[in-house]
Design a protein around this motif. Sequence first.
Motif, PDB file in Angstrom:
ATOM      1  N   ASP A 131     102.068  91.380   7.539  1.00 15.78           N
ATOM      2  CA  ASP A 131     103.447  90.982   7.828  1.00 15.78           C
ATOM      3  C   ASP A 131     104.304  92.231   7.976  1.00 15.78           C
ATOM      4  OD1 ASP A 131     105.868  89.592   8.084  1.00 15.78           O
ATOM      5  OD2 ASP A 131     105.716  88.584   6.140  1.00 15.78           O
ATOM      6  N   GLY A 132     105.427  92.074   8.619  1.00 16.45           N
ATOM      7  CA  GLY A 132     106.411  93.125   8.821  1.00 16.45           C
ATOM      8  C   GLY A 132     107.322  92.686   9.950  1.00 16.45           C
ATOM      9  N   ARG A 133     108.443  93.343  10.064  1.00 12.58           N
ATOM     10  CA  ARG A 133     109.376  92.995  11.138  1.00 12.58           C
ATOM     11  C   ARG A 133     108.814  93.397  12.495  1.00 12.58           C
ATOM     12  NH1 ARG A 133     115.452  93.383   9.508  1.00 12.58           N
ATOM     13  NH2 ARG A 133     115.374  92.959   7.299  1.00 12.58           N
ATOM     14  N   SER A 134     109.432  92.859  13.525  1.00 10.27           N
ATOM     15  CA  SER A 134     109.008  93.170  14.889  1.00 10.27           C
ATOM     16  C   SER A 134     109.039  94.671  15.127  1.00 10.27           C
ATOM     17  CB  SER A 134     109.930  92.462  15.883  1.00 10.27           C
ATOM     18  OG  SER A 134     109.454  92.653  17.180  1.00 10.27           O
ATOM     19  N   GLY A 135     107.962  95.184  15.710  1.00 10.21           N
ATOM     20  CA  GLY A 135     107.871  96.593  16.017  1.00 10.21           C
ATOM     21  C   GLY A 135     107.396  97.464  14.867  1.00 10.21           C
ATOM     22  N   ALA A 136     107.057  96.866  13.724  1.00 10.27           N
ATOM     23  CA  ALA A 136     106.617  97.650  12.562  1.00 10.27           C
ATOM     24  C   ALA A 136     105.191  98.162  12.711  1.00 10.27           C
ATOM     25  CB  ALA A 136     106.742  96.817  11.285  1.00 10.27           C
ATOM     26  N   SER A 189     109.347  99.676   8.166  1.00 15.44           N
ATOM     27  CA  SER A 189     109.656 100.673   9.181  1.00 15.44           C
ATOM     28  C   SER A 189     111.154 100.629   9.478  1.00 15.44           C
ATOM     29  CB  SER A 189     108.844 100.372  10.452  1.00 15.44           C
ATOM     30  OG  SER A 189     109.065 101.349  11.439  1.00 15.44           O
ATOM     31  N   PRO A 190     111.762 101.778   9.737  1.00 16.14           N
ATOM     32  CA  PRO A 190     113.201 101.790  10.025  1.00 16.14           C
ATOM     33  C   PRO A 190     113.535 101.066  11.334  1.00 16.14           C
ATOM     34  CG  PRO A 190     112.287 104.016  10.140  1.00 16.14           C
ATOM     35  CD  PRO A 190     111.176 103.106   9.727  1.00 16.14           C
ATOM     36  N   GLN A 191     114.702 100.449  11.350  1.00 17.34           N
ATOM     37  CA  GLN A 191     115.124  99.633  12.491  1.00 17.34           C
ATOM     38  C   GLN A 191     115.095 100.378  13.825  1.00 17.34           C
ATOM     39  OE1 GLN A 191     117.987  99.686  14.510  1.00 17.34           O
ATOM     40  NE2 GLN A 191     117.905  97.648  15.388  1.00 17.34           N
ATOM     41  N   PRO A 192     115.589 101.618  13.928  1.00 16.90           N
ATOM     42  CA  PRO A 192     115.551 102.280  15.237  1.00 16.90           C
ATOM     43  C   PRO A 192     114.126 102.462  15.774  1.00 16.90           C
ATOM     44  CG  PRO A 192     117.090 103.405  13.774  1.00 16.90           C
ATOM     45  CD  PRO A 192     116.331 102.417  12.931  1.00 16.90           C
ATOM     46  N   SER A 193     113.194 102.815  14.904  1.00 16.44           N
ATOM     47  CA  SER A 193     111.796 102.985  15.325  1.00 16.44           C
ATOM     48  C   SER A 193     111.198 101.653  15.752  1.00 16.44           C
ATOM     49  CB  SER A 193     110.960 103.570  14.185  1.00 16.44           C
ATOM     50  OG  SER A 193     111.430 104.842  13.819  1.00 16.44           O
ATOM     51  N   ARG A 194     111.451 100.619  14.956  1.00 15.31           N
ATOM     52  CA  ARG A 194     110.913  99.297  15.284  1.00 15.31           C
ATOM     53  C   ARG A 194     111.459  98.799  16.620  1.00 15.31           C
ATOM     54  NH1 ARG A 194     112.561  95.433  12.970  1.00 15.31           N
ATOM     55  NH2 ARG A 194     114.275  96.194  11.712  1.00 15.31           N
ATOM     56  N   ARG A 195     112.747  98.938  16.793  1.00 10.54           N
ATOM     57  CA  ARG A 195     113.368  98.467  18.040  1.00 10.54           C
ATOM     58  C   ARG A 195     112.789  99.196  19.249  1.00 10.54           C
ATOM     59  NH1 ARG A 195     118.266  95.748  19.665  1.00 10.54           N
ATOM     60  NH2 ARG A 195     118.837  96.431  21.743  1.00 10.54           N
ATOM     61  N   GLU A 239     118.368  90.465  18.401  1.00  8.62           N
ATOM     62  CA  GLU A 239     119.222  90.118  17.254  1.00  8.62           C
ATOM     63  C   GLU A 239     118.884  88.729  16.709  1.00  8.62           C
ATOM     64  OE1 GLU A 239     121.184  92.137  15.602  1.00  8.62           O
ATOM     65  OE2 GLU A 239     120.791  93.760  17.029  1.00  8.62           O
ATOM     66  N   ARG A 240     118.649  87.814  17.591  1.00 12.59           N
ATOM     67  CA  ARG A 240     118.296  86.440  17.212  1.00 12.59           C
ATOM     68  C   ARG A 240     117.012  86.431  16.379  1.00 12.59           C
ATOM     69  NH1 ARG A 240     117.408  82.811  22.417  1.00 12.59           N
ATOM     70  NH2 ARG A 240     116.415  80.975  21.554  1.00 12.59           N
ATOM     71  N   TRP A 241     115.994  87.154  16.845  1.00 13.77           N
ATOM     72  CA  TRP A 241     114.716  87.231  16.131  1.00 13.77           C
ATOM     73  C   TRP A 241     114.891  87.989  14.815  1.00 13.77           C
ATOM     74  CZ3 TRP A 241     110.565  84.435  16.771  1.00 13.77           C
ATOM     75  CH2 TRP A 241     109.390  84.804  16.096  1.00 13.77           C
ATOM     76  N   ALA A 242     115.645  89.089  14.830  1.00  8.15           N
ATOM     77  CA  ALA A 242     115.879  89.885  13.626  1.00  8.15           C
ATOM     78  C   ALA A 242     116.560  89.051  12.546  1.00  8.15           C
ATOM     79  CB  ALA A 242     116.707  91.121  13.960  1.00  8.15           C
TER      80      ALA A 242
END
Length: 174
Positions: free
Chosen positions: A18-23, A126-132, A148-151
């Motif tokens: 698991d992890g946020r998108s782009g992690a 992972s930090p948001q800028p890298s993930r994005r 933003e919707r997914w986040a």
Amino acid sequence: MIAAVGALGATNPVILIDGRSGAGKSSLARRLVARWPMTGRVQLVALDSLYPGWDGLDAGVEAARDLILRPHARGLIGVWQRWDWDSGAPAEAHAVDPSLPLIVEGSGLLTSVNAKLGDVRVWLESPQPSRRRRALDRDGATFEPHWERWAGQEEAHIERDAPHRLASLVYDVP
């Protein structure tokens, strides 16, 4: 992580990532498949194939639990349907063999119920800028209007489920 999988001694372990998108969940899962420490085949299911659209994080996680993880734990074949993002409808069905190891990766996966169904539970931070940057490099214009919707759905999962606390392994990804 490979050492943790090898130490299990199980023939059909379940690994949850698991992890946020782009992690880096998909990349980690593919590397684990390539370096699988046991003989035989390992199954990989990405929740991106189960989420029913941009508002479907929770529904995709529920489908993974009910159609894949619970049957696997009971020694039953699990059957799930791929979500066709282009048509916005369910597509072909896939089977999951309970006798084989299983890796499931996706945002929202580590919940208190699902954690009990996983032998190794991984959280990627992972930090948001890298993930994005990684997510938009991967999915480009398709994902950008929905970021933003997914986040928001990921944030609700983190607040509700505290996945980092359910993980047996936590990795920081720059």
